[in-house]
Design a protein around this motif. Structure first.
Motif, short mmCIF file in Angstrom:
data_model
loop_
_atom_site.label_atom_id
_atom_site.label_comp_id
_atom_site.label_asym_id
_atom_site.label_seq_id
_atom_site.Cartn_x
_atom_site.Cartn_y
_atom_site.Cartn_z
N UNK A 52 46.48 -45.32 99.57
CA UNK A 52 46.30 -44.21 98.84
C UNK A 52 47.14 -43.93 98.09
N UNK A 106 40.37 -41.56 90.47
CA UNK A 106 39.20 -41.55 90.92
C UNK A 106 38.47 -40.11 91.01
N UNK A 107 37.33 -39.85 90.92
CA UNK A 107 36.84 -38.53 91.30
C UNK A 107 36.34 -38.51 92.60
N UNK A 108 36.24 -37.52 93.29
CA UNK A 108 35.79 -37.00 94.66
C UNK A 108 34.33 -37.88 94.61
N UNK A 109 33.54 -37.70 93.65
CA UNK A 109 32.28 -38.26 93.77
C UNK A 109 32.17 -39.77 94.33
N UNK A 110 33.32 -40.38 93.53
CA UNK A 110 33.39 -41.67 93.59
C UNK A 110 33.71 -42.30 95.04
N UNK A 111 34.50 -41.54 95.77
CA UNK A 111 35.26 -41.66 96.88
C UNK A 111 33.92 -41.37 97.70
N UNK A 112 33.22 -40.30 97.52
CA UNK A 112 32.22 -40.03 98.68
C UNK A 112 31.12 -40.97 98.55
N UNK A 118 32.63 -44.24 100.42
CA UNK A 118 32.13 -43.92 101.94
C UNK A 118 30.82 -44.26 102.36
N UNK A 119 29.83 -43.94 101.61
CA UNK A 119 28.47 -43.81 101.76
C UNK A 119 28.06 -45.57 101.80
N UNK A 128 34.92 -29.75 97.62
CA UNK A 128 35.33 -30.27 96.35
C UNK A 128 34.19 -30.69 95.39
N UNK A 129 34.48 -30.51 94.24
CA UNK A 129 33.55 -30.64 92.96
C UNK A 129 33.55 -32.20 92.79
N UNK A 130 32.23 -32.98 92.81
CA UNK A 130 31.91 -34.28 92.75
C UNK A 130 32.87 -34.84 91.33
N UNK A 151 35.72 -33.50 90.35
CA UNK A 151 37.20 -33.34 90.44
C UNK A 151 38.08 -34.70 90.65
N UNK A 171 40.69 -36.85 92.37
CA UNK A 171 41.39 -36.74 93.76
C UNK A 171 42.90 -37.06 93.41
N UNK A 197 44.42 -36.92 100.35
CA UNK A 197 43.85 -37.52 101.26
C UNK A 197 43.31 -36.68 102.17
N UNK A 224 40.33 -34.62 100.76
CA UNK A 224 39.09 -35.32 100.40
C UNK A 224 38.55 -35.52 101.92
N UNK A 251 36.44 -32.63 102.87
CA UNK A 251 35.41 -32.30 102.11
C UNK A 251 34.29 -33.33 102.04
N UNK A 252 34.41 -34.48 102.76
CA UNK A 252 33.62 -35.51 102.80
C UNK A 252 32.23 -35.00 103.68
N UNK A 257 28.89 -36.66 104.84
CA UNK A 257 28.46 -37.96 105.13
C UNK A 257 27.45 -37.65 106.19
N UNK A 268 36.80 -43.37 105.36
CA UNK A 268 37.86 -43.11 104.46
C UNK A 268 38.96 -44.12 104.35
#
Lengths: 385, 62
Positions: free
Chosen positions: A133, A145-151, A154-155, B1-3, B5, B7, B14, B17, B20-21, B23, B53
């Motif tokens: 990380x 990377x954006x938070x959206x990409x990480x989310x 994970x999905x 967190x905004x998508x 944004x 990281x 970490x 994130x 904020x996840x 799922x 993660x």
């Protein structure tokens, strides 16, 4: 198929693979498949989805896995839609390839270094997630990377894992297809060689920094051996083998390097554990195996079935007589007639004896890589000889 | 967190994130991490998110 019949078939198939590992003669030769893209191209689903649609729609994937099993009915499969989680890589946008020959469409994965130095391997060993990380991220994703990409990533992992659990159950319960293994073990220095440092840098590390590789190996070894030991202790359930093993990075090692980095105290110890606990490994091997044949001769009969794609099987069988072999030369499915393909299967079955089983070459990808009629002819022979 | 944004690649980032996840709708998940694997279910959403993660982070090395 009725659930009771599927249960019986699954148990029969488990025994067939046990018998191959133990060199017990049997009336039919078991069939191990490992097809990733070919089954998407072979489908009769209309309108025909693209391979990418199968990889992004799990209901479609289930449909094609069922269709393939119903048409060919292999006894075991390394890919029931679960070999590669392509969505994860696409979401993150790494794993780059380069075009080697535009006219022939030849591409190659770029040999990348995610660490920058051999010393960094010790930081990876100390805390892999922290290193990945906080440091590897900056090399792998220089633009961030954006938070959206990480989310989404994970999905993608979650969706893939859920599909894997679901399709495993379906194949066990409805088709009598066993699960391949209980656990996957990766020898400590495989990942640094194949991925973290890249082939070029790892090759230099073996010469310039062998002590660092030794230290990394020692730090990671307990986890590797524990995975195998725990798999042997776990109930068999619907699985055939205790362990799925791979030999990949040995292909750039000389004999001395293999002995030092991958054999002594490593695979040697792992095979001892498997033998002591009555476990079996299915070991996938890329490139040649003959240069390390004498090491593998130490493994007791019944422990190791090697699934390989390169070399003369009769020579391998002679050199490592204690090891069962999963093999079939793919060109016979492409360029030869069904009769010639069957003749080759016959030659293997009769020449290799009871420690032999059929296996698909994993490089079968394009639709022309194997002809349906050849597959049907060979499978029919294997089931009825 | 905004998508959208970016990281932060620090351990604080970490953690941020992880918190904020979101799922949702997950039944269960068998998560492989390095050489080990474990089944985590949505009875334990925090563990599930951490395992997912971690697997994504490990992919940065590949």
């Amino acid at each position: 198929m009725e659930q009771e019949k599927a249960k019986e078939l699954l148990a029969k198939r488990q025994k067939m693979f046990d018998d191959v590992a133990n060199f017990v003669p049997q009336k039919q030769t078991p069939i191990l498949e490992n097809l990733f893209k070919w089954k998407f191209l072979d489908t009769e689903i209309e309108p025909k989805p693209t391979p990418w649609e199968f990889l992004t729609n799990w209901d479609l994937m289930e449909q094609v896995v069922r269709e393939h099993q119903e048409r060919y009915d292999p006894d075991l499969s390394c890919d029931i839609g679960t070999r590669n989680n392509m969505n994860l890589n696409v979401t993150l946008g790494h794993s780059q390839h380069q075009m080697l020959n535009k006219d022939e469409g030849v591409i190659q994965a770029i040999d990348e270094d995610r660490l920058g130095s051999a010393e960094a391997l010790l930081e990876v060993a100390a805390d892999p997630i922290k290193y990945a990380w906080t440091k590897a991220s900056k090399i792998t994703f220089p633009d961030g990377l954006t938070f959206g990409q990480i989310e989404d990533a994970c999905k993608a992992v979650d969706d893939f894992n859920n599909f894997a659990a679901r399709i495993n159950q379906v194949m066990n319960d409805e088709y009598g297809l066993p699960s391949t293994v209980k656990a996957v073990s990766i020898c400590p220095l495989e990942s640094p060689g194949m991925y973290y440092r890249g082939l070029k840098n790892f090759s230099l590390d073996m010469r310039r920094n062998p002590e660092i590789l030794d230290e990394y190996n020692q730090l990671m070894l307990p986890g590797f051996l524990k995975t195998i030991s725990d798999a042997c202790d776990a109930p068999r359930g619907n699985a055939v083998y205790e362990d799925w093993a791979v030999l990949l990075i040995h292909s750039i090692m000389n004999r001395k390097q293999f002995e030092r980095f991958m054999w002594k105290g490593t695979w040697q110890k792992a095979f001892e554990i498997l033998a002591e606990k009555g476990g079996k490994a299915l070991m996938f091997v890329e490139a040649g195996i003959l240069p390390i044949a004498d090491f593998l001769c130490e493994v007791p009969r019944g422990v190791l079935t090697t699934y390989y794609e390169y070399g003369d099987p009769f020579e391998v069988h002679k050199a490592i007589p204690n090891m069962a072999i999963a093999y079939y030369p793919q060109p016979y499915l492409t360029y030869n007639t069904p009769e010639e393909a069957v003749d080759m299967a016959k030659k293997l079955v009769e020449g290799m004896g009871p420690g032999y089983m059929y296996a698909t070459n994993k490089m079968i990808e394009s639709y022309s890589d194997q002809k349906r009629e050849n597959v049907f002819a060979v499978y029919n022979y294997l089931r009825n000889h | 967190m905004d998508r959208n944004e970016k990281v932060e690649f620090t351990m604080e980032g970490y953690q941020k994130v992880l918190e904020a996840l979101n799922i949702e709708g997950v039944a269960s998940s068998t998560v492989a991490n390095g050489n080990s694997s474990a089944t985590v279910t949505n009875d334990k959403p925090a563990e599930l998110k951490a395992a997912l993660l971690a697997e994504v982070a490990m992919n940065f090395l590949l």
